[in-house]
Write a protein that holds these residues in place. Structure first.
Motif, PDB file in Angstrom:
ATOM      1  N   ILE A  52       0.870  -1.141  -0.141  1.00  0.00           N
ATOM      2  CA  ILE A  52      -0.025   0.050   0.089  1.00  0.00           C
ATOM      3  C   ILE A  52       0.861   1.273   0.065  1.00  0.00           C
ATOM      4  O   ILE A  52       1.614   1.446   0.956  1.00  0.00           O
ATOM      5  CB  ILE A  52      -0.990  -0.252   1.232  1.00  0.00           C
ATOM      6  N   LYS A  53       0.650   2.099  -0.859  1.00  0.00           N
ATOM      7  CA  LYS A  53       1.771   3.224  -1.268  1.00  0.00           C
ATOM      8  C   LYS A  53       1.042   4.414  -0.152  1.00  0.00           C
ATOM      9  O   LYS A  53       1.994   5.330   0.035  1.00  0.00           O
ATOM     10  CB  LYS A  53       1.487   3.781  -2.686  1.00  0.00           C
ATOM     11  N   GLU A  54      -0.041   4.529  -0.024  1.00  0.00           N
ATOM     12  CA  GLU A  54      -0.638   5.723   0.794  1.00  0.00           C
ATOM     13  C   GLU A  54      -0.695   5.218   2.274  1.00  0.00           C
ATOM     14  O   GLU A  54      -0.897   4.091   2.604  1.00  0.00           O
ATOM     15  CB  GLU A  54      -2.003   6.285   0.310  1.00  0.00           C
ATOM     16  N   ASN A  55      -1.005   6.076   3.161  1.00  0.00           N
ATOM     17  CA  ASN A  55      -1.040   5.834   4.847  1.00  0.00           C
ATOM     18  C   ASN A  55      -2.509   5.537   5.025  1.00  0.00           C
ATOM     19  O   ASN A  55      -3.147   6.338   5.403  1.00  0.00           O
ATOM     20  CB  ASN A  55      -0.335   7.151   5.224  1.00  0.00           C
ATOM     21  N   ILE A  56      -2.906   4.308   4.628  1.00  0.00           N
ATOM     22  CA  ILE A  56      -4.062   3.892   4.955  1.00  0.00           C
ATOM     23  C   ILE A  56      -3.858   2.578   5.856  1.00  0.00           C
ATOM     24  O   ILE A  56      -2.903   1.783   5.761  1.00  0.00           O
ATOM     25  CB  ILE A  56      -4.980   3.656   3.577  1.00  0.00           C
ATOM     26  N   ASP A  57      -5.039   2.196   6.612  1.00  0.00           N
ATOM     27  CA  ASP A  57      -5.056   0.885   7.454  1.00  0.00           C
ATOM     28  C   ASP A  57      -6.111   0.099   6.990  1.00  0.00           C
ATOM     29  O   ASP A  57      -6.935   0.471   5.863  1.00  0.00           O
ATOM     30  CB  ASP A  57      -5.243   1.257   8.965  1.00  0.00           C
ATOM     31  N   GLU A  58      -6.362  -1.223   7.742  1.00  0.00           N
ATOM     32  CA  GLU A  58      -7.305  -1.948   7.440  1.00  0.00           C
ATOM     33  C   GLU A  58      -8.668  -1.619   7.293  1.00  0.00           C
ATOM     34  O   GLU A  58      -9.589  -2.190   6.540  1.00  0.00           O
ATOM     35  CB  GLU A  58      -7.028  -3.166   8.261  1.00  0.00           C
ATOM     36  N   ILE A  59      -8.712  -0.664   8.402  1.00  0.00           N
ATOM     37  CA  ILE A  59     -10.231  -0.124   8.221  1.00  0.00           C
ATOM     38  C   ILE A  59     -10.568   0.785   7.016  1.00  0.00           C
ATOM     39  O   ILE A  59     -11.763   0.470   6.273  1.00  0.00           O
ATOM     40  CB  ILE A  59     -10.459   0.744   9.547  1.00  0.00           C
ATOM     41  N   ASP A  60      -9.668   1.407   6.585  1.00  0.00           N
ATOM     42  CA  ASP A  60      -9.758   2.173   5.366  1.00  0.00           C
ATOM     43  C   ASP A  60     -10.129   1.170   4.144  1.00  0.00           C
ATOM     44  O   ASP A  60     -10.973   1.549   3.268  1.00  0.00           O
ATOM     45  CB  ASP A  60      -8.476   3.182   4.989  1.00  0.00           C
ATOM     46  N   LEU A  61      -9.205   0.235   4.070  1.00  0.00           N
ATOM     47  CA  LEU A  61      -9.357  -0.766   3.054  1.00  0.00           C
ATOM     48  C   LEU A  61     -10.809  -1.336   3.167  1.00  0.00           C
ATOM     49  O   LEU A  61     -11.450  -1.736   1.946  1.00  0.00           O
ATOM     50  CB  LEU A  61      -8.377  -1.860   3.224  1.00  0.00           C
ATOM     51  N   SER A  86     -24.649   4.510   3.030  1.00  0.00           N
ATOM     52  CA  SER A  86     -24.705   5.693   3.851  1.00  0.00           C
ATOM     53  C   SER A  86     -23.718   5.324   4.905  1.00  0.00           C
ATOM     54  O   SER A  86     -23.082   4.270   5.093  1.00  0.00           O
ATOM     55  CB  SER A  86     -25.939   5.726   4.780  1.00  0.00           C
ATOM     56  N   TYR A  87     -22.919   6.359   5.504  1.00  0.00           N
ATOM     57  CA  TYR A  87     -21.699   6.455   6.202  1.00  0.00           C
ATOM     58  C   TYR A  87     -22.246   5.671   7.582  1.00  0.00           C
ATOM     59  O   TYR A  87     -21.411   4.871   8.289  1.00  0.00           O
ATOM     60  CB  TYR A  87     -21.252   7.661   6.612  1.00  0.00           C
ATOM     61  N   GLY A  88     -23.170   5.664   7.921  1.00  0.00           N
ATOM     62  CA  GLY A  88     -24.002   5.039   9.131  1.00  0.00           C
ATOM     63  C   GLY A  88     -23.806   3.512   8.840  1.00  0.00           C
ATOM     64  O   GLY A  88     -23.278   2.693   9.768  1.00  0.00           O
ATOM     65  N   ASP A  89     -24.516   2.993   7.699  1.00  0.00           N
ATOM     66  CA  ASP A  89     -24.323   1.628   7.197  1.00  0.00           C
ATOM     67  C   ASP A  89     -22.821   1.291   7.311  1.00  0.00           C
ATOM     68  O   ASP A  89     -22.695   0.061   7.736  1.00  0.00           O
ATOM     69  CB  ASP A  89     -25.019   1.403   5.939  1.00  0.00           C
ATOM     70  N   ILE A  90     -21.987   1.963   6.691  1.00  0.00           N
ATOM     71  CA  ILE A  90     -20.668   1.562   6.741  1.00  0.00           C
ATOM     72  C   ILE A  90     -20.086   1.423   8.185  1.00  0.00           C
ATOM     73  O   ILE A  90     -19.241   0.292   8.596  1.00  0.00           O
ATOM     74  CB  ILE A  90     -19.663   2.567   5.896  1.00  0.00           C
ATOM     75  N   GLY A  91     -20.466   2.474   8.925  1.00  0.00           N
ATOM     76  CA  GLY A  91     -20.039   2.400  10.292  1.00  0.00           C
ATOM     77  C   GLY A  91     -20.293   1.042  11.011  1.00  0.00           C
ATOM     78  O   GLY A  91     -19.440   0.837  11.907  1.00  0.00           O
ATOM     79  N   GLU A  92     -21.526   0.817  10.687  1.00  0.00           N
ATOM     80  CA  GLU A  92     -21.828  -0.490  11.538  1.00  0.00           C
ATOM     81  C   GLU A  92     -21.129  -1.728  11.191  1.00  0.00           C
ATOM     82  O   GLU A  92     -20.772  -2.582  11.997  1.00  0.00           O
ATOM     83  CB  GLU A  92     -23.633  -0.634  11.191  1.00  0.00           C
ATOM     84  N   LYS A  93     -20.516  -1.657   9.749  1.00  0.00           N
ATOM     85  CA  LYS A  93     -19.839  -2.867   9.267  1.00  0.00           C
ATOM     86  C   LYS A  93     -18.310  -2.762   9.805  1.00  0.00           C
ATOM     87  O   LYS A  93     -17.733  -3.810  10.075  1.00  0.00           O
ATOM     88  CB  LYS A  93     -20.146  -3.045   7.776  1.00  0.00           C
ATOM     89  N   VAL A  94     -17.777  -1.721  10.046  1.00  0.00           N
ATOM     90  CA  VAL A  94     -16.324  -1.386  10.598  1.00  0.00           C
ATOM     91  C   VAL A  94     -16.351  -0.926  11.798  1.00  0.00           C
ATOM     92  O   VAL A  94     -15.045  -0.671  12.192  1.00  0.00           O
ATOM     93  CB  VAL A  94     -15.794  -0.484   9.544  1.00  0.00           C
ATOM     94  N   PHE A  95     -17.398  -1.005  12.722  1.00  0.00           N
ATOM     95  CA  PHE A  95     -17.437  -0.414  14.016  1.00  0.00           C
ATOM     96  C   PHE A  95     -16.934   0.896  14.303  1.00  0.00           C
ATOM     97  O   PHE A  95     -15.964   1.073  15.259  1.00  0.00           O
ATOM     98  CB  PHE A  95     -16.929  -1.339  14.941  1.00  0.00           C
ATOM     99  N   LEU A  96     -17.242   1.775  13.434  1.00  0.00           N
ATOM    100  CA  LEU A  96     -17.033   3.149  13.423  1.00  0.00           C
ATOM    101  C   LEU A  96     -18.266   4.106  13.750  1.00  0.00           C
ATOM    102  O   LEU A  96     -19.358   3.769  12.850  1.00  0.00           O
ATOM    103  CB  LEU A  96     -16.021   3.888  12.505  1.00  0.00           C
ATOM    104  N   SER A  97     -18.227   5.249  14.066  1.00  0.00           N
ATOM    105  CA  SER A  97     -19.296   6.012  13.977  1.00  0.00           C
ATOM    106  C   SER A  97     -19.411   6.662  12.586  1.00  0.00           C
ATOM    107  O   SER A  97     -18.235   6.783  11.786  1.00  0.00           O
ATOM    108  CB  SER A  97     -19.093   7.368  15.046  1.00  0.00           C
ATOM    109  N   PRO A  98     -20.564   7.164  12.065  1.00  0.00           N
ATOM    110  CA  PRO A  98     -20.824   7.785  10.835  1.00  0.00           C
ATOM    111  C   PRO A  98     -19.832   8.864  10.440  1.00  0.00           C
ATOM    112  O   PRO A  98     -19.249   9.230   9.570  1.00  0.00           O
ATOM    113  CB  PRO A  98     -22.365   8.372  10.695  1.00  0.00           C
TER     114      PRO A  98
END
Length: 153
Positions: free
Chosen positions: A2-11, A24-36
């Motif tokens: 990975i060339k950029e500074n991203i982590d597994e959650i970003d991926l 939605s960011y809310g639906d993504i957040g539920e899947k990756v355990f983050l707030s929207p």
């Protein structure tokens, strides 16, 4: 690698967005355990660094009457004419992809047309008039079985 500074959650966020850019960011957040809000911040960071370059929808062009997908191998008069030829090709709306290639062709393009008469018109009235093109070779696609982005592992 990975060339950029991203982590597994970003991926994980990228994988979700690749599957459905409208999620939605809310639906993504539920899947990756983050707030929207945290998802929004991460997406904005990836947009700022150029990892995410936009969002898009997929359109079934056949249902809109665009039945011909074709590929065109283009021979240039001189290889140094690529930039000028590519700029002229970008002005032709039926061309959806332009690639500078190695091998027999200097340029390989994909174009979409309504029918064979439209394809003939684009070839004859637009592409063959581009300065710098020596000749072309056309390949009509009978079926596209797969179109996807590279895997984000």
């Amino acid at each position: 690698m990975i060339k950029e500074n991203i982590d597994e959650i970003d991926l994980k966020i990228l994988r979700i967005l690749i599957e459905d850019a409208k999620v939605s960011y809310g639906d993504i957040g539920e899947k990756v355990f983050l707030s929207p809000g945290a998802v929004h911040t991460r997406v904005k960071k990836m947009e700022y660094t150029g990892i995410i370059t936009g969002s898009s929808i997929s359109v079934d062009t056949k249902k809109l009457g665009w039945d011909i997908a074709a590929f065109l191998g283009i021979y240039l008069e001189k290889s140094e004419q690529y930039d000028d030829v590519a700029a002229q090709l970008k002005m032709i709306p039926e061309i959806v992809s332009i690639n500078y290639t190695t091998g027999n062709y200097s340029i390989f393009v994909k174009l979409m047309c309504r029918d064979t008469a439209h394809l003939r018109s684009v070839l004859h009235d637009k592409i063959q008039k581009v300065q710098g093109i020596q000749r072309t070779e056309t390949f009509i696609s009978l079926e596209e079985s797969l179109s996807r982005t590279a895997p984000i592992i």
